[in-house]
Design an enzyme around this catalytic site. Structure first.
Site, mmCIF file in Angstrom:
data_model
loop_
_atom_site.group_PDB
_atom_site.id
_atom_site.type_symbol
_atom_site.label_atom_id
_atom_site.label_comp_id
_atom_site.label_asym_id
_atom_site.label_seq_id
_atom_site.Cartn_x
_atom_site.Cartn_y
_atom_site.Cartn_z
ATOM 1 N N HIS A 72 125.920 103.485 31.658
ATOM 2 C CA HIS A 72 126.796 102.726 32.579
ATOM 3 C C HIS A 72 127.695 101.448 31.747
ATOM 4 O O HIS A 72 127.026 100.765 31.290
ATOM 5 C CB HIS A 72 126.064 102.242 33.583
ATOM 6 C CG HIS A 72 125.540 102.979 34.530
ATOM 7 N ND1 HIS A 72 124.937 102.695 35.860
ATOM 8 C CD2 HIS A 72 125.514 104.484 34.672
ATOM 9 C CE1 HIS A 72 124.542 103.868 36.473
ATOM 10 N NE2 HIS A 72 124.954 104.867 35.690
ATOM 11 N N TYR A 200 124.644 96.564 44.003
ATOM 12 C CA TYR A 200 124.176 95.697 44.485
ATOM 13 C C TYR A 200 124.610 95.258 45.614
ATOM 14 O O TYR A 200 125.549 94.456 45.440
ATOM 15 C CB TYR A 200 123.382 94.605 43.490
ATOM 16 C CG TYR A 200 122.637 95.032 42.096
ATOM 17 C CD1 TYR A 200 121.471 94.910 42.247
ATOM 18 C CD2 TYR A 200 123.348 95.556 41.025
ATOM 19 C CE1 TYR A 200 120.667 95.259 41.112
ATOM 20 C CE2 TYR A 200 122.601 96.128 40.076
ATOM 21 C CZ TYR A 200 121.372 95.768 39.880
ATOM 22 O OH TYR A 200 120.571 96.181 39.015
ATOM 23 N N PRO A 292 112.217 92.537 41.069
ATOM 24 C CA PRO A 292 113.036 93.806 40.361
ATOM 25 C C PRO A 292 114.382 93.725 40.274
ATOM 26 O O PRO A 292 115.174 94.541 39.682
ATOM 27 C CB PRO A 292 112.484 95.089 40.936
ATOM 28 C CG PRO A 292 111.981 94.574 42.507
ATOM 29 C CD PRO A 292 111.297 93.378 42.213
ATOM 30 N N LYS A 296 114.228 93.778 34.993
ATOM 31 C CA LYS A 296 113.886 93.257 34.070
ATOM 32 C C LYS A 296 112.334 93.642 33.387
ATOM 33 O O LYS A 296 112.030 93.349 32.309
ATOM 34 C CB LYS A 296 113.892 91.914 33.831
ATOM 35 C CG LYS A 296 115.430 91.317 34.121
ATOM 36 C CD LYS A 296 115.884 91.371 32.637
ATOM 37 C CE LYS A 296 117.547 91.337 32.904
ATOM 38 N NZ LYS A 296 118.357 92.360 32.012
ATOM 39 N N TYR A 382 122.160 90.131 32.448
ATOM 40 C CA TYR A 382 121.909 91.530 33.126
ATOM 41 C C TYR A 382 121.680 92.633 31.987
ATOM 42 O O TYR A 382 120.774 93.437 32.121
ATOM 43 C CB TYR A 382 123.097 91.888 34.244
ATOM 44 C CG TYR A 382 122.646 93.064 34.836
ATOM 45 C CD1 TYR A 382 121.668 93.119 35.627
ATOM 46 C CD2 TYR A 382 123.592 94.390 34.758
ATOM 47 C CE1 TYR A 382 121.551 94.511 36.512
ATOM 48 C CE2 TYR A 382 123.349 95.395 35.128
ATOM 49 C CZ TYR A 382 122.319 95.721 36.177
ATOM 50 O OH TYR A 382 122.136 96.894 36.801
HETATM 51 P P1 FAD Z 1 102.052 98.943 33.222
HETATM 52 O O1 FAD Z 1 103.301 99.843 33.199
HETATM 53 O O2 FAD Z 1 101.525 98.582 34.639
HETATM 54 O O3 FAD Z 1 101.034 99.485 32.305
HETATM 55 C C1 FAD Z 1 99.558 99.121 32.387
HETATM 56 C C2 FAD Z 1 98.635 100.268 32.132
HETATM 57 O O4 FAD Z 1 97.332 99.676 31.838
HETATM 58 C C3 FAD Z 1 98.646 101.211 33.279
HETATM 59 O O5 FAD Z 1 98.800 102.368 33.022
HETATM 60 C C4 FAD Z 1 97.306 100.829 33.859
HETATM 61 O O6 FAD Z 1 96.889 102.285 34.488
HETATM 62 C C5 FAD Z 1 96.452 100.507 32.829
HETATM 63 N N1 FAD Z 1 95.358 99.848 32.936
HETATM 64 C C6 FAD Z 1 95.062 99.094 33.941
HETATM 65 N N2 FAD Z 1 93.821 98.658 33.810
HETATM 66 C C7 FAD Z 1 92.959 99.189 33.031
HETATM 67 C C8 FAD Z 1 91.792 99.218 32.405
HETATM 68 N N3 FAD Z 1 90.635 98.594 32.995
HETATM 69 N N4 FAD Z 1 91.470 100.022 31.260
HETATM 70 C C9 FAD Z 1 92.326 100.949 31.173
HETATM 71 N N5 FAD Z 1 93.610 101.069 31.252
HETATM 72 C C10 FAD Z 1 94.010 100.070 32.370
HETATM 73 N N6 FAD Z 1 110.700 97.215 37.277
HETATM 74 C C11 FAD Z 1 112.277 97.253 36.997
HETATM 75 O O7 FAD Z 1 112.726 96.750 36.268
HETATM 76 N N7 FAD Z 1 112.725 98.038 37.860
HETATM 77 C C12 FAD Z 1 112.061 98.605 39.159
HETATM 78 O O8 FAD Z 1 112.530 99.244 39.883
HETATM 79 C C13 FAD Z 1 110.600 98.321 39.060
HETATM 80 N N8 FAD Z 1 110.034 99.176 40.121
HETATM 81 C C14 FAD Z 1 108.408 98.964 39.991
HETATM 82 C C15 FAD Z 1 107.978 99.470 40.865
HETATM 83 C C16 FAD Z 1 106.374 99.379 40.912
HETATM 84 C C17 FAD Z 1 105.563 99.995 42.026
HETATM 85 C C18 FAD Z 1 105.621 98.695 40.006
HETATM 86 C C19 FAD Z 1 104.418 98.456 40.090
HETATM 87 C C20 FAD Z 1 106.492 97.973 38.899
HETATM 88 C C21 FAD Z 1 107.855 98.130 38.817
HETATM 89 N N9 FAD Z 1 108.943 97.882 37.986
HETATM 90 C C22 FAD Z 1 109.976 97.799 37.868
HETATM 91 C C23 FAD Z 1 108.259 96.804 36.953
HETATM 92 C C24 FAD Z 1 108.048 97.795 35.739
HETATM 93 O O9 FAD Z 1 107.612 98.898 35.911
HETATM 94 C C25 FAD Z 1 106.706 97.006 34.954
HETATM 95 O O10 FAD Z 1 107.470 95.605 34.469
HETATM 96 C C26 FAD Z 1 106.416 97.915 33.636
HETATM 97 O O11 FAD Z 1 105.635 98.853 34.238
HETATM 98 C C27 FAD Z 1 105.494 97.076 32.591
HETATM 99 O O12 FAD Z 1 105.019 97.853 31.725
HETATM 100 P P2 FAD Z 1 103.544 97.412 31.429
HETATM 101 O O13 FAD Z 1 103.200 98.506 30.132
HETATM 102 O O14 FAD Z 1 103.451 96.098 31.007
HETATM 103 O O15 FAD Z 1 102.553 97.634 32.381
HETATM 104 C C1 DHB Z 2 116.689 100.304 39.224
HETATM 105 C C2 DHB Z 2 115.548 99.136 39.628
HETATM 106 C C3 DHB Z 2 116.023 97.908 39.573
HETATM 107 O O1 DHB Z 2 115.225 96.896 40.058
HETATM 108 C C4 DHB Z 2 117.332 97.584 39.330
HETATM 109 O O2 DHB Z 2 117.634 96.375 39.450
HETATM 110 C C5 DHB Z 2 118.372 98.774 39.120
HETATM 111 C C6 DHB Z 2 117.889 100.065 38.989
HETATM 112 C C7 DHB Z 2 116.132 101.980 39.327
HETATM 113 O O3 DHB Z 2 114.843 101.923 39.599
HETATM 114 O O4 DHB Z 2 116.878 102.601 39.109
#
Ligand code: FAD
Ligand code: DHB
Length: 388
Positions: A72, A200, A292, A296, A382
Site C-alpha cells: 500500500h 481508519y 493495535p 506496531k 506509521y
Molecule cells: P507472540 O506472538 O505472542 O509469541 C509468543 C509465543 O510464546 C507464543 O507462540 C506462545 O504460545 C509462546 N509461549 C508462551 N508461553 C510459553 C511457555 N511457557 N513455553 C513455551 N512457549 C510459550 N498487532 C498488530 O500490529 N495488529 C493487530 O491487529 C494485532 N492483533 C492482535 C490480536 C491479538 C489477539 C493479539 C494477542 C495480538 C495482536 N497484535 C496485533 C500484536 C501482535 O500480534 C504481537 O505484537 C506479536 O504477536 C508479538 O510477537 P511475539 O513473538 O513477541 O509474541
Molecule cells: C491491521 C491491524 C491493525 O491494528 C492495523 O492498524 C492495521 C491493519 C490488520 O490486521 O490488517
C-alpha cells in the site's frame, strides 16, 4: 540438551531471531508450548513496515511477504463523514505491506525446519534458572517428564503471558501500564475490501478499521462497548452498526459478507524495563504491548530481534559484549517512540467521553490532513521509524 541461545516462544520474535542467528552461525533451540498447526493458524496482525521487510530479507525469509504481500502506497483517515487519503510514498518514500502474521510465522517455521534446526512444539517452558550466571537453564516439560536445556543466553520471546518476564526478580523490573477504555471486535469477513488501502474511521458511534487479507477477504475491527464479547453482537447488529458508521457524508461502499471469525482485543500499553537481566533477554510482547491502532506490535517484535541478533553475532563471533550490553537501552528508546505514536493515534481516533478531549482529538485528525508537516510526522511513524 545444550545450545548457545535458548529461545522461548515461536512467535514472530522468537522465530525471526532464530533465523537471524542461524544466518550468523549461532546455534539455538526454539521452545513453543503450542502445536505447529495452532501457531500457523493464529490470526493476529496484518501490517508489515518496510523496515520489517528489510529485516526479513536479511534473515532470508522475505520471499512470501514479497510474493503475496499487498503493498500500500497510502492509507486513509476518515472523520466527519470524509475520507482523506495520505500518500505515504509521496510523504516519506515508503508505504506498508499487508501480510498476515500467521503466514509469516508459517514461512519462518518452514525455513527453520527445512534447514534442519529444532523447534520443540507442544513443549512448555516451566522454569528459568540461574539467569545471572553464564550457564542459565531452561526447564521444559515433554511427555510428562522434565528436561533441562543449558545455554549461554536465554531469550524470552514468549509473549505477554509467558514465564520469562516473571523469572526476573520483581525489584529488577520497572513496569509502565495503561488500559484504554476501548475494545475492538475483530472480524474476518468474506467481502471485498471497500477500498484498495486501509481506512481508519473515527465516528461518534465508535472507531472502525477497514483492513484486508486478500481481494475477497476483509479484516474489519469495530470498536464495541467494553461489556460486549466476541459473540455479543449478532451479524445483523455488526452490519447495521457498520452502516451507521460508514454511510454518512462520502459513504464507504462496504458489501455484506459471511463473518468467518470473531475475537475481541482490549487496548492497552505496557512496557517492562530493562529488557535484559543477567543473561536473560526479553523481546517482543514479553517486554512491551502497544494498542493495535498504529499496527506496531509485530513490527516492534521484529525490531527488537534485529537489534538482538546483531548484538549476539558480535558477542559470539568477535567476543564483543557492547551490543548485548546496549540491547535494552537501544530498544527501549525506540519502544517509547512507538508507544507515544500508538497512544496518540489511539486517542485521536476513538471517541472520548470528555468533550474537551474529544474536540482535541478531532483537531489532531484535522491537523494531519491539513498540514503537510503533520502528515509527514504521521507517515514517518506509521510506516516505521528507523532502527537506529
Ligand atoms: P507472540 O506472538 O505472542 O509469541 C509468543 C509465543 O510464546 C507464543 O507462540 C506462545 O504460545 C509462546 N509461549 C508462551 N508461553 C510459553 C511457555 N511457557 N513455553 C513455551 N512457549 C510459550 N498487532 C498488530 O500490529 N495488529 C493487530 O491487529 C494485532 N492483533 C492482535 C490480536 C491479538 C489477539 C493479539 C494477542 C495480538 C495482536 N497484535 C496485533 C500484536 C501482535 O500480534 C504481537 O505484537 C506479536 O504477536 C508479538 O510477537 P511475539 O513473538 O513477541 O509474541
Ligand atoms: C491491521 C491491524 C491493525 O491494528 C492495523 O492498524 C492495521 C491493519 C490488520 O490486521 O490488517
Amino acid at each position: 540438551m545444550k545450545t548457545q541461545v535458548a529461545i522461548i516462544g515461536a512467535g514472530p520474535a522468537g522465530l525471526l531471531l532464530a533465523q537471524l542467528l542461524t544466518r550468523s552461525g549461532i546455534d539455538s533451540i526454539v521452545i513453543e508450548n503450542r502445536s505447529r498447526e495452532y501457531i500457523e493458524n493464529r490470526i493476529r496482525a496484518g501490517v508489515i513496515e518496510a523496515g520489517t521487510v528489510d529485516i526479513l530479507r536479511e534473515a532470508g525469509v522475505a520471499e512470501g511477504a514479497l510474493r503475496d504481500g499487498i503493498v500500500h502506497e497510502g492509507t486513509a483517515l476518515r472523520f466527519e463523514g470524509r475520507t482523506h487519503r495520505l500518500d505515504l510514498v509521496d510523504l516519506v518514500g515508503r508505504g506498508i505491506t499487508i501480510y498476515p502474521q500467521h503466514k509469516l510465522v508459517g514461512d519462518l517455521v518452514a525455513a527453520r525446519l527445512e534447514a534442519g534446526h529444532p523447534i520443540l512444539f507442544e513443549t512448555p517452558v516451566v522454569e528459568l534458572g540461574d539467569i545471572a550466571s553464564d550457564e542459565p537453564t531452561v526447564t521444559i516439560e515433554r511427555g510428562g517428564a522434565r528436561e533441562t536445556i543449558t545455554c549461554r543466553f536465554i531469550v524470552g520471546a514468549d509473549g505477554f503471558h509467558g514465564p520469562s518476564r516473571q523469572a526476573l526478580p520483581p525489584e529488577a523490573l520497572t513496569v509502565w501500564e495503561r488500559d484504554y477504555p476501548y475494545k475492538w471486535l475483530a472480524l474476518m469477513v468474506e467481502t471485498p475490501p471497500p477500498s484498495h488501502e486501509l481506512i481508519y474511521a473515527a465516528h461518534a458511534r465508535g472507531f472502525t478499521l477497514m483492513s484486508m487479507r486478500s481481494p475477497s477477504v476483509s479484516r474489519i475491527y469495530v470498536q464495541v462497548p467494553m461489556e460486549v464479547d466476541a459473540e455479543g453482537w449478532s451479524d445483523d447488529q455488526v452490519w447495521s452498526e457498520l452502516d451507521l458508521r460508514l454511510r454518512d457524508g462520502e459513504p464507504v461502499p462496504l458489501r455484506e459478507g459471511a463473518i468467518t471469525q470473531r475475537s475481541t482485543i482490549h487496548l492497552r500499553s505496557f512496557v517492562a524495563a530493562p529488557m535484559r537481566h543477567g543473561n536473560l533477554f526479553l523481546a517482543g510482547d514479553a517486554a512491551h504491548i502497544v494498542p493495535p491502532t498504529g499496527a506496531k506490535g509485530l513490527n516492534l517484535a521484529a525490531a527488537d530481534v534485529a537489534v538482538l541478533g546483531d548484538a549476539l553475532k558480535r558477542y559470539f563471533r568477535h567476543g564483543d559484549p557492547s551490543g548485548v550490553d546496549d540491547y535494552s537501552d537501544k530498544c527501549l528508546s525506540r519502544v517509547w517512540q512507538v508507544q507515544r505514536f500508538s497512544s496518540w493515534i489511539t486517542h485521536a481516533l476513538h471517541v472520548s467521553n470528555d468533550p474537551f478531549d474529544q474536540a482535541l482529538n478531532l483537531a489532531s485528525l484535522r491537523h494531519i490532513v491539513e498540514s503537510r508537516h503533520a502528515a509527514l510526522s504521521f507517515a514517518e511513524n506509521y510506516t516505521g521509524l528507523p532502527l537506529n
